[in-house]
Design an enzyme around this catalytic site. Structure first.
Site, PDB file in Angstrom:
ATOM      1  N   HIS A 143       0.764  -1.295  -0.008  1.00 56.72           N
ATOM      2  CA  HIS A 143       0.042   0.043   0.106  1.00 56.72           C
ATOM      3  C   HIS A 143       0.842   1.324   0.079  1.00 56.72           C
ATOM      4  O   HIS A 143       1.329   1.487   0.892  1.00 56.72           O
ATOM      5  CB  HIS A 143      -0.877   0.044   1.339  1.00 56.72           C
ATOM      6  CG  HIS A 143      -2.147   1.045   1.374  1.00 56.72           C
ATOM      7  ND1 HIS A 143      -2.399   1.811   2.509  1.00 56.72           N
ATOM      8  CD2 HIS A 143      -2.463   1.757   0.481  1.00 56.72           C
ATOM      9  CE1 HIS A 143      -3.255   2.670   2.087  1.00 56.72           C
ATOM     10  NE2 HIS A 143      -3.476   2.710   0.804  1.00 56.72           N
ATOM     11  N   ASN A 193      -4.987   4.485   7.766  1.00 53.92           N
ATOM     12  CA  ASN A 193      -6.242   5.060   7.439  1.00 53.92           C
ATOM     13  C   ASN A 193      -7.191   4.673   8.669  1.00 53.92           C
ATOM     14  O   ASN A 193      -8.376   5.257   8.944  1.00 53.92           O
ATOM     15  CB  ASN A 193      -6.952   4.461   6.349  1.00 53.92           C
ATOM     16  CG  ASN A 193      -6.611   5.192   4.987  1.00 53.92           C
ATOM     17  OD1 ASN A 193      -6.525   6.420   5.165  1.00 53.92           O
ATOM     18  ND2 ASN A 193      -6.576   4.777   3.846  1.00 53.92           N
TER      19      ASN A 193
END
Ligand code: NAD
Length: 508
Positions: A143, A193
């Site tokens: 990611h 996140n």
């Protein structure tokens, strides 16, 4: 042991992320194929990249031959079969589980069984994407953060199937690409996140109860060292995007109320107030945040007795500042270290750094009306004029109302009045970021070091949550969270068992 050094890389999806990933891989010396289903998209992405690199060369930030070599290593292709020789595939296609599964299953028929498959998904379970692959152990999350060439963080996401050697190989590779990789497990929001949710949620909660304006909240958190306040940041990210991420983390956690999205944000999204991109969010653009009203502050009255309470760096700073403030009067403050709170008593009036208790609660407890609370001081030493939220007890007399602000200004801060809410702005936000990070560690999502690195590199936090905790302490953070929990009820302020366990150990 899987080795990916200089292996041919296939990047699928020539959008904003895929193009950046192709650039970084090519700069690190890999032959890169770039594929997209849109006809000509991969070639267009390479052309665009060429002009970006040219711009860097013109600015003297990249050598011309390095730019040429990078471009020469990238081959756009509209034909997936061309990828047969790849040792690593990084997919950065549309954020859709079925599309990602379909692509990777198709790729298994093209690449060798030893080829590592990496997904750049930001919100889909890596375990779920792997389900249905012939060799699910070779799928791992890689990611990246936007813009890929600039952002150092890579979350290396292991799903239930992911082989440890595959995650390790991607970790090693990300380092070779000049990135800082952090291991994490496939859980909603991964590290960044997830842990970042309270940065927005606490602000939205304060706005919902009209405790402060967006400009004041932004100023306070900038004062605590954040590069951008939450409101200007949400305006930049786009409320639609931020709301979607919040919803996705909320739904993925079976609608745990801790992650519940805010009415404030939904109303803005529904109304098309998406932030910068729509010309209006919390602020209007291009103007941005309005200047804060200039406060007319009095000088502190001549005091008879000033005592600085508390121990540690913040109390020391207050003592130094109070000594300077009183220098003109020819005397200095007294110091009491063991009262269990930080702040000042000025001729019997209390100016207390937030522990979570409101000024009203403290006033009732201390049986005096002259009480004010101020926000947690984070950046030490505080730059002169650092914004600091404060709230005065409702029953305080007019003199203490002006004197509380006058004293904070004399101590070197720019005092900003907010409603008398528990944990004001910075204290509650940091406590909640710490709490979320603690739960992530409890659940094996990351290590404390991983969380700190991820938050500093993925979202530019001035410090990591465990670094803040080290400068605070578990007992006080738990007490603040319990106060918030008691005040608001519901699940949002539920204390992480990791944190509570440590607090108990600390007091034992
Ligand atoms: P984007 O819309 O800019 O690019 C996606 C590209 O994939 C498009 O060019 C599209 O044509 C192509 N595509 C779609 N389906 C395809 C398929 N089946 N095969 C080949 N190409 C296909 O999107 P993006 O912002 O680059 O995001 C890509 C991925 O990266 C998503 O999973 C996203 O969640 C993730 N991500 C995005 C960001 C970000 O800030 N944008 C950050 C981290 C991760």
């Amino acid at each position: 042991m899987t080795k990916l050094h200089h292996t041919p890389v296939l990047v699928v999806g020539a959008g904003i992320m895929g193009t950046g990933i192709a650039q970084v891989a090519a700069q690190a010396g890999h032959p890169v194929m770039l594929h997209d289903t849109r006809d000509g998209a991969a070639a267009a992405a390479k052309t665009k990249l060429a002009s970006t690199l040219q711009g860097l060369v013109a600015k003297g930030k990249l050598a011309a031959d390095a730019a040429d070599a990078t471009l020469a290593r990238i081959t756009p292709t509209d034909v997936l079969q061309d990828a047969a020789g790849a040792g690593l595939v990084v997919e950065a296609i549309v954020e859709d589980l079925a599309a990602k599964r379909h692509l990777l299953q198709r790729l298994e028929g093209i690449v060798a069984p030893t080829c590592v498959l990496a997904t750049n998904t930001s919100s889909i379970s890596v375990t779920a994407i792997a389900n249905g692959l012939q060799h699910p152990g070779r799928l791992v999350g890689m990611h990246f953060f936007n813009p890929v060439p600039l952002m150092k963080l890579v979350e290396v996401v292991s799903g239930l199937h992911t082989e440890a050697s595959v995650a390790e190989a991607i970790h090693t590779l990300a380092k070779a690409w000049g990135k800082v990789p952090v291991h994490t497990r496939s859980t909603p929001g991964f590290i960044v996140n997830r842990i970042a949710r309270p940065y927005y949620a606490e602000t939205l909660a304060l706005l919902l109860e009209q405790a402060a304006t967006p400009a004041v909240i932004d100023a306070c958190l900038r004062g605590a060292g954040f590069r951008m306040g939450p409101c200007e940041l949400m305006d930049l990210i786009g409320h639609d995007t931020n709301f979607a991420v919040t919803n996705s983390v909320y739904d993925a956690n079976f609608q745990d109320k801790r992650y519940m999205p805010s009415l404030v944000q939904r109303e803005m999204v529904d109304g098309g107030l998406l932030g910068r991109k729509s010309g209006r969010g919390f602020y209007r653009y291009p103007d941005g945040a309005p200047a804060l009203p200039v406060a007319v502050l009095e000088a502190p009255n001549t005091a008879r007795e000033v005592t600085v309470h508390g121990e540690g760096a913040i109390a020391d700073l207050l003592e130094t500042a109070a000594t300077q403030a009183l220098a003109g009067q020819g005397w200095g403050p007294a110091r009491l270290r063991s009262t269990g709170w930080t702040g000042l008593v000025i001729d019997g009036a209390h100016l207390v750094m937030s522990t979570g208790r409101t000024a009203g609660e403290l006033a009732a407890e201390l049986r005096t009306q002259q009480v004010a609370v101020f926000d947690r001081i984070v950046a030490l030493p505080a730059a002169p004029g650092t914004a600091l939220a404060y709230a005065v007890n409702e029953g305080a007399n007019p003199n203490w109302r002006t004197q509380a602000a006058a004293w904070l200004a004399a101590l070197g801060f720019a005092p900003l009045p907010v409603a008398d809410t528990p944990g004001l702005v910075v204290a509650r936000t940091l406590a909640m970021l710490i709490n979320e990070a603690a739960d992530a560690v409890l659940q094996g999502v990351c290590t404390p070091e991983g969380a700190d690195a991820a938050m500093k590199l993925g979202v530019n936090y001035p410090a990591g949550p465990f670094e803040w905790l080290a400068r605070w302490n578990e007992t006080e953070v738990v007490r603040l969270l319990d106060t918030l929990d008691n005040h608001y009820r519901g699940e949002r302020y539920r204390v992480s068992p990791w944190l509570r366990r440590r607090a108990i150990k600390e007091t034992a």
